[in-house]
Design an enzyme around this catalytic site. Structure first.
Site, mmCIF file in Angstrom:
data_model
loop_
_atom_site.group_PDB
_atom_site.id
_atom_site.type_symbol
_atom_site.label_atom_id
_atom_site.label_comp_id
_atom_site.label_asym_id
_atom_site.label_seq_id
_atom_site.Cartn_x
_atom_site.Cartn_y
_atom_site.Cartn_z
ATOM 1 N N GLY A 60 53.958 10.103 63.174
ATOM 2 C CA GLY A 60 54.333 10.235 61.757
ATOM 3 C C GLY A 60 55.651 9.527 61.487
ATOM 4 C CG ASP B 178 68.348 15.793 65.718
ATOM 5 O OD1 ASP B 178 67.390 15.960 66.502
ATOM 6 O OD2 ASP B 178 69.171 16.698 65.473
HETATM 7 P P1 IMP Z 1 63.450 16.748 65.915
HETATM 8 O O1 IMP Z 1 62.139 16.082 66.122
HETATM 9 O O2 IMP Z 1 64.243 16.990 67.171
HETATM 10 O O3 IMP Z 1 64.272 16.082 64.862
HETATM 11 O O4 IMP Z 1 63.132 18.235 65.429
HETATM 12 C C1 IMP Z 1 62.920 18.511 64.110
HETATM 13 C C2 IMP Z 1 62.347 19.916 63.921
HETATM 14 O O5 IMP Z 1 62.737 20.335 62.608
HETATM 15 C C3 IMP Z 1 60.817 19.897 63.944
HETATM 16 O O6 IMP Z 1 60.329 20.457 65.105
HETATM 17 C C4 IMP Z 1 60.433 20.759 62.750
HETATM 18 O O7 IMP Z 1 60.288 22.074 63.192
HETATM 19 C C5 IMP Z 1 61.631 20.695 61.816
HETATM 20 N N1 IMP Z 1 61.405 19.677 60.771
HETATM 21 C C6 IMP Z 1 62.060 18.493 60.639
HETATM 22 N N2 IMP Z 1 61.585 17.791 59.596
HETATM 23 C C7 IMP Z 1 60.611 18.549 59.060
HETATM 24 C C8 IMP Z 1 59.738 18.331 57.953
HETATM 25 O O8 IMP Z 1 59.719 17.297 57.261
HETATM 26 N N3 IMP Z 1 58.867 19.328 57.706
HETATM 27 C C9 IMP Z 1 58.809 20.468 58.443
HETATM 28 N N4 IMP Z 1 59.581 20.706 59.494
HETATM 29 C C10 IMP Z 1 60.498 19.748 59.806
#
Ligand code: IMP
Length: 199
Positions: free
Chosen positions: A11, A69
């Site tokens: 995505g 992040d």
């Molecule tokens: P990252 O991939 O380490 O940045 O973790 C981001 C976490 O935040 C994900 O596992 C989701 O739980 C949450 N998150 C971030 N962006 C979204 C979004 O657009 N929709 C829903 N949850 C999100």
């Protein structure tokens, strides 16, 4: 010019490709760049963690690297889960994390929350750029909708009158934290390349 994305999330890859192709940048997945890095996210801010991921991908590939992040910050919980959104309560799935957040907000009427995204680009010459984007909304009392991922089913957006799991991908991108941070990065990169040409 080629950038490697410091993530295996399809995505995120699609979103980054859409926006950065407008600058003539080709975004490669880690697999396409022949790397597989997953550094420990030891930062206490979104910017630090985005930089940790982008630096690791740049060092492994020798290419410019881009990383995001992101997470959800709930006002009544002092901004939690924040940078710990992906690891909230050590839960094993998005569904469990959503359940835990609803449980921790069970008796709370003040339900303001925001999604935050920070995007970092790190170049092999050591130059680093960071941008941020936010998306404000309210937590629902129960999940609604099948689209999106993570906390989308409990994130209600007054401008749509729906949760982010009930809107289309285009609607979400137009207001999302990541969409905003990415469009800001596109502007910053345009300035950066102009400046480089002048030198
Ligand atoms: P990252 O991939 O380490 O940045 O973790 C981001 C976490 O935040 C994900 O596992 C989701 O739980 C949450 N998150 C971030 N962006 C979204 C979004 O657009 N929709 C829903 N949850 C999100």
């Amino acid at each position: 010019m080629k950038f490697v994305l410091a993530s295996n999330n399809p995505g995120k890859l699609r979103e980054m490709r859409e926006i950065l192709s407008q600058l003539g940048i080709e975004v490669l997945s880690q697999r396409e760049a022949g790397i597989a890095v997953e550094p420990e996210e030891t930062g206490t801010t979104f910017a630090e963690n985005a930089l940790i991921k982008a630096r690791a991908a740049m060092e492994a590939s020798g290419l410019a690297a881009i990383a995001d992040d992101s997470g959800i910050a709930v006002e009544a919980l002092g901004g939690a889960p924040g940078v710990y959104s992906a690891r909230y309560g050590n839960c094993a799935s998005d569904g469990e994390r959503v359940e835990l957040l609803l449980k921790n907000m069970e008796h709370e009427e003040h339900r303001a929350a925001k999604f935050v995204s920070n995007i970092a680009v790190v170049f092999p010459n050591g130059d680093e750029l960071v941008t941020a984007g936010e998306c404000a909304g309210e937590l629902t009392y129960a999940p609604r909708g099948e689209n999106g991922f993570g906390y989308d089913p409990i994130f209600f957006m007054p401008c749509f009158g729906r949760t982010l799991a009930e809107v289309t991908a285009e609607e979400k991108n137009s207001v999302s934290h990541r969409g905003r941070a990415l469009r800001a990065m596109k502007e910053k990169l345009t300035e950066y390349f102009k400046e480089k040409e002048r030198c």
